[in-house]
Design an enzyme around this catalytic site. Structure first.
Site, PDB file in Angstrom:
ATOM      1  N   LYS A   1       0.779  -1.249   0.009  1.00 12.46           N
ATOM      2  CA  LYS A   1       0.040  -0.054   0.027  1.00 12.46           C
ATOM      3  C   LYS A   1       0.832   1.052   0.224  1.00 12.46           C
ATOM      4  O   LYS A   1       0.500   2.152  -0.623  1.00 12.46           O
ATOM      5  CB  LYS A   1      -0.872  -0.054   1.173  1.00 12.46           C
ATOM      6  CG  LYS A   1      -2.189  -0.933   0.888  1.00 12.46           C
ATOM      7  CD  LYS A   1      -3.023  -0.954   2.287  1.00 12.46           C
ATOM      8  CE  LYS A   1      -4.223  -1.902   1.943  1.00 12.46           C
ATOM      9  NZ  LYS A   1      -5.089  -1.977   3.151  1.00 12.46           N
TER      10      LYS A   1
ATOM     11  N   LYS B   1      -4.473  -8.917 -10.087  1.00 11.36           N
ATOM     12  CA  LYS B   1      -5.505  -8.977  -8.921  1.00 11.36           C
ATOM     13  C   LYS B   1      -6.616  -7.923  -9.021  1.00 11.36           C
ATOM     14  O   LYS B   1      -6.152  -6.510  -9.012  1.00 11.36           O
ATOM     15  CB  LYS B   1      -5.100  -8.930  -7.517  1.00 11.36           C
ATOM     16  CG  LYS B   1      -6.097  -8.999  -6.155  1.00 11.36           C
ATOM     17  CD  LYS B   1      -5.217  -8.507  -4.986  1.00 11.36           C
ATOM     18  CE  LYS B   1      -6.183  -8.303  -3.902  1.00 11.36           C
ATOM     19  NZ  LYS B   1      -7.065  -7.371  -3.678  1.00 11.36           N
TER      20      LYS B   1
ATOM     21  N   LYS C   1      -9.714  -2.062  -5.677  1.00  2.38           N
ATOM     22  CA  LYS C   1     -10.062  -0.831  -5.700  1.00  2.38           C
ATOM     23  C   LYS C   1      -8.948  -0.043  -5.902  1.00  2.38           C
ATOM     24  O   LYS C   1      -8.899   0.839  -6.913  1.00  2.38           O
ATOM     25  CB  LYS C   1     -10.689  -0.572  -4.220  1.00  2.38           C
ATOM     26  CG  LYS C   1     -12.030  -0.983  -3.962  1.00  2.38           C
ATOM     27  CD  LYS C   1     -12.334  -0.344  -2.813  1.00  2.38           C
ATOM     28  CE  LYS C   1     -11.986  -0.900  -1.699  1.00  2.38           C
ATOM     29  NZ  LYS C   1     -12.655  -2.069  -0.814  1.00  2.38           N
TER      30      LYS C   1
HETATM   31  P1  ADP Z   1      -9.388  -3.981  -2.453  1.00  2.00           P
HETATM   32  O1  ADP Z   1      -8.132  -5.016  -2.758  1.00  2.00           O
HETATM   33  O2  ADP Z   1     -10.257  -4.144  -3.568  1.00  2.00           O
HETATM   34  O3  ADP Z   1      -9.253  -3.027  -1.549  1.00  2.00           O
HETATM   35  P2  ADP Z   1     -10.253  -5.131   0.259  1.00  2.00           P
HETATM   36  O4  ADP Z   1      -8.862  -5.219   0.676  1.00  2.00           O
HETATM   37  O5  ADP Z   1     -11.291  -4.311   0.659  1.00  2.00           O
HETATM   38  O6  ADP Z   1     -10.355  -5.142  -1.301  1.00  2.00           O
HETATM   39  O7  ADP Z   1     -10.866  -6.650   0.465  1.00  2.00           O
HETATM   40  C1  ADP Z   1     -11.897  -7.155   1.223  1.00  2.00           C
HETATM   41  C2  ADP Z   1     -11.856  -8.698   0.969  1.00  2.00           C
HETATM   42  O8  ADP Z   1     -12.111  -8.954  -0.297  1.00  2.00           O
HETATM   43  C3  ADP Z   1     -10.587  -9.305   1.384  1.00  2.00           C
HETATM   44  O9  ADP Z   1     -11.039 -10.562   1.900  1.00  2.00           O
HETATM   45  C4  ADP Z   1      -9.981  -9.583   0.089  1.00  2.00           C
HETATM   46  O10 ADP Z   1      -9.040 -10.613   0.336  1.00  2.00           O
HETATM   47  C5  ADP Z   1     -10.844 -10.030  -0.752  1.00  2.00           C
HETATM   48  N1  ADP Z   1     -10.568  -9.433  -1.962  1.00  2.00           N
HETATM   49  C6  ADP Z   1     -10.305  -8.418  -2.607  1.00  2.00           C
HETATM   50  N2  ADP Z   1      -9.796  -8.442  -3.813  1.00  2.00           N
HETATM   51  C7  ADP Z   1      -9.756  -9.750  -4.019  1.00  2.00           C
HETATM   52  C8  ADP Z   1      -9.824 -10.443  -5.481  1.00  2.00           C
HETATM   53  N3  ADP Z   1      -9.254  -9.610  -6.515  1.00  2.00           N
HETATM   54  N4  ADP Z   1      -9.796 -11.801  -5.521  1.00  2.00           N
HETATM   55  C9  ADP Z   1     -10.267 -12.505  -4.419  1.00  2.00           C
HETATM   56  N5  ADP Z   1     -10.447 -11.856  -3.326  1.00  2.00           N
HETATM   57  C10 ADP Z   1     -10.359 -10.431  -2.989  1.00  2.00           C
HETATM   58  N1  TRP Z   2      -8.086  -6.420   6.374  1.00  2.00           N
HETATM   59  C1  TRP Z   2      -9.295  -7.009   5.666  1.00  2.00           C
HETATM   60  C2  TRP Z   2      -9.228  -6.223   4.172  1.00  2.00           C
HETATM   61  O1  TRP Z   2      -8.577  -5.371   4.032  1.00  2.00           O
HETATM   62  C3  TRP Z   2     -10.391  -6.283   6.241  1.00  2.00           C
HETATM   63  C4  TRP Z   2     -10.555  -6.982   7.792  1.00  2.00           C
HETATM   64  C5  TRP Z   2     -10.615  -6.364   8.876  1.00  2.00           C
HETATM   65  C6  TRP Z   2     -10.842  -8.304   8.037  1.00  2.00           C
HETATM   66  N2  TRP Z   2     -10.828  -6.975   9.866  1.00  2.00           N
HETATM   67  C7  TRP Z   2     -11.066  -8.446   9.458  1.00  2.00           C
HETATM   68  C8  TRP Z   2     -11.226  -9.240   7.157  1.00  2.00           C
HETATM   69  C9  TRP Z   2     -11.403  -9.639  10.196  1.00  2.00           C
HETATM   70  C10 TRP Z   2     -11.372 -10.645   8.173  1.00  2.00           C
HETATM   71  C11 TRP Z   2     -11.463 -10.634   9.471  1.00  2.00           C
HETATM   72  O2  TRP Z   2      -9.946  -6.733   3.077  1.00  2.00           O
END
Ligand code: ADP
Ligand code: TRP
Length: 324
Positions: free
Chosen positions: A119, A198, A201
Site C-alpha cells: 500500500k 488482482k 479498488k
Molecule cells: P481491495 O483490494 O479492492 O481494496 P479489500 O482489501 O477491501 O479489497 O478486500 C476485502 C476482501 O475481499 C478481503 O478478504 C480480500 O482478500 C478480498 N478480495 C479483494 N480483492 C480480491 C480479489 N481480487 N480476489 C479475491 N478476493 C479478493
Molecule cells: N483486512 C481486511 C481487508 O482489507 C478487512 C478486515 C478487517 C478483516 N478485519 C477483518 C477481514 C477481520 C477478516 C477478518 O480486506
C-alpha cells in the site's frame, strides 16, 4: 456468552472504503454467505470502519460507504437471521484489545507485512494506523473465538499475524484465544481484474458488483486483450470463475471460446450476460432494502457483538493487570 462452543465460528470483515467489486464478493463475501447457511456454523460479518480510517478522510463519505456496504451485504444474500452483522466501531473491545497486541509485537515484525509495504509502495499514506492494521484485525477475530475467516489470498499473511499475536499473548499471559484459520476458496483467492492483475479498488481494474448493466459492460469491454492469441486470456479467466459460480461446466465454456475463436467482442458480450445472471437478482434485492432495516440490523448486531466479547475482555483485563 460464548453460547454454543461446539459450533464453528466464522467471521470476515470488509472495509467501507468504496464500492464492492466481484473480487470482494467471490473471494470473501460469498464464501461467508455459503458458510452461514450451514446450521453448524455461527457467523459474524463486520464492517471494518476503523480500518477504513487508514484511507478515508471524510466523515460523510465514511458514513455513506458504511451504509452502502451493509446494503451490499444484504443484497448479496447475507441473511440477518444467520449472521451477526455489526460495525467494528460499535464494539470498543476491538480497539482495546488491538492496543494490547500492539504492545506485544515488534516494529520489525509489523514492517514485514506485505499489505503495508504494497500500500505504501502504491502511494498510500504510511500512517501509524496502516502500520498497526494487522493487530486491529487480530483483535476483530480472536474476540469472538473465531475458527474460520473467509478471505482472499492477499489476507493470508494477516491471519498468520493474528496467530502470532495470539502466541505472543499466550506466552506472556497464558492461554486464552483460539487460533483462527483462513478460508481461501480454490480458484477465487485472486480474482483477476480488467488488466489481468488482482482485482482491487486501488488498481482501478474492477468490475463493480452493484454497477448498472452499462457499468459492468464498460468494465468488461475494458478487459485487456492480447491480439497475438486466439483466446483473450483475461476474459477467459474471469469467465471461468463466473461459470463456476453459475454451476456451468468448463467443457461448455471451452466450447464457447472455441466456437468464437478470435471474436473478442462476442466473448465479452457473453461474459457480460453471465455476470448479469449472477448480479441482476442481487441488484433487485438491493433496491428493496430500507434505511430503517439497515439501522435495526446494525443496532442488534452491535449489541450481540459487545455481549459476545465482554467475557473475553474481562479476562484480558484481569490477566494484563488493569482490573482490580
Ligand atoms: P481491495 O483490494 O479492492 O481494496 P479489500 O482489501 O477491501 O479489497 O478486500 C476485502 C476482501 O475481499 C478481503 O478478504 C480480500 O482478500 C478480498 N478480495 C479483494 N480483492 C480480491 C480479489 N481480487 N480476489 C479475491 N478476493 C479478493
Ligand atoms: N483486512 C481486511 C481487508 O482489507 C478487512 C478486515 C478487517 C478483516 N478485519 C477483518 C477481514 C477481520 C477478516 C477478518 O480486506
Amino acid at each position: 456468552m460464548l453460547s454454543s462452543l461446539s459450533k464453528k465460528r466464522i467471521l470476515t470483515g470488509l472495509q467501507p472504503s468504496g464500492a464492492l467489486h466481484i473480487g470482494n464478493y467471490l473471494g470473501a463475501l460469498k464464501p461467508l454467505i455459503d458458510l452461514s447457511n450451514d446450521p453448524e456454523n455461527e457467523t459474524f460479518l463486520m464492517v471494518a470502519d476503523y480500518h477504513a480510517l487508514t484511507s478515508v478522510r471524510d466523515g460523510n463519505q465514511l458514513r455513506e460507504h458504511t451504509h452502502q456496504i451493509v446494503r451490499d451485504y444484504l443484497a448479496a444474500g447475507v441473511n440477518k437471521d444467520n449472521v451477526t452483522l455489526f460495525r467494528q466501531s460499535e464494539n470498543p473491545h476491538h480497539m482495546e484489545l488491538s492496543w494490547v497486541f500492539n504492545c506485544l509485537v515488534t516494529v520489525p515484525f509489523l514492517m514485514q507485512a506485505h499489505s503495508y509495504k504494497d500500500k505504501v509502495a502504491k502511494g498510500m499514506d504510511a500512517n501509524a494506523g496502516l502500520f498497526t492494521y494487522p493487530m486491529l484485525m487480530a483483535a476483530d477475530i480472536v474476540l469472538y473465538d473465531i475458527d474460520f475467516v473467509p478471505v482472499g489470498e492477499d489476507q493470508r499473511q494477516h491471519l498468520e499475524y493474528t496467530r502470532e499475536a495470539v502466541t505472543k499473548f499466550h506466552n506472556a499471559y497464558g492461554e486464552l484465544f483460539k487460533e483462527p484459520k483462513e478460508v481461501i476458496v480454490k480458484g477465487v483467492g485472486v480474482v483477476p481484474g480488467t488488466d489481468g492483475q488482482k482485482m482491487s479498488k486501488s488498481y482501478k481494474n474492477t468490475i463493480p458488483l452493484f454497477g448498472t448493466r452499462e457499468e459492468i459492460q464498460k468494465a468488461v469491454m475494458s478487459i485487456v486483450t492480447d491480439s497475438s492469441g486466439d483466446k483473450p486470456e483475461h476474459v477467459f479467466n474471469i469467465h471461468t470463475i463466473i461459470y463456476r459460480v453459475l454451476g456451468k461446466s468448463q467443457v461448455e465454456l471451452d466450447a464457447l471460446y472455441h466456437e468464437h475463436t478470435g471474436k473478442y467482442k462476442a466473448l465479452k458480450d457473453a461474459l457480460v450476460e453471465d455476470i448479469e445472471k449472477v448480479v441482476a437478482p442481487m441488484r433487485e434485492r438491493r433496491a428493496a432494502i430500507t434505511d430503517d432495516q439497515i439501522r435495526r440490523i446494525l443496532m442488534s448486531g452491535a449489541e450481540k457483538a459487545r455481549a459476545e466479547s465482554a467475557l473475553k475482555m474481562t479476562v484480558v483485563r484481569e490477566r494484563i493487570g488493569i482490573s482490580f
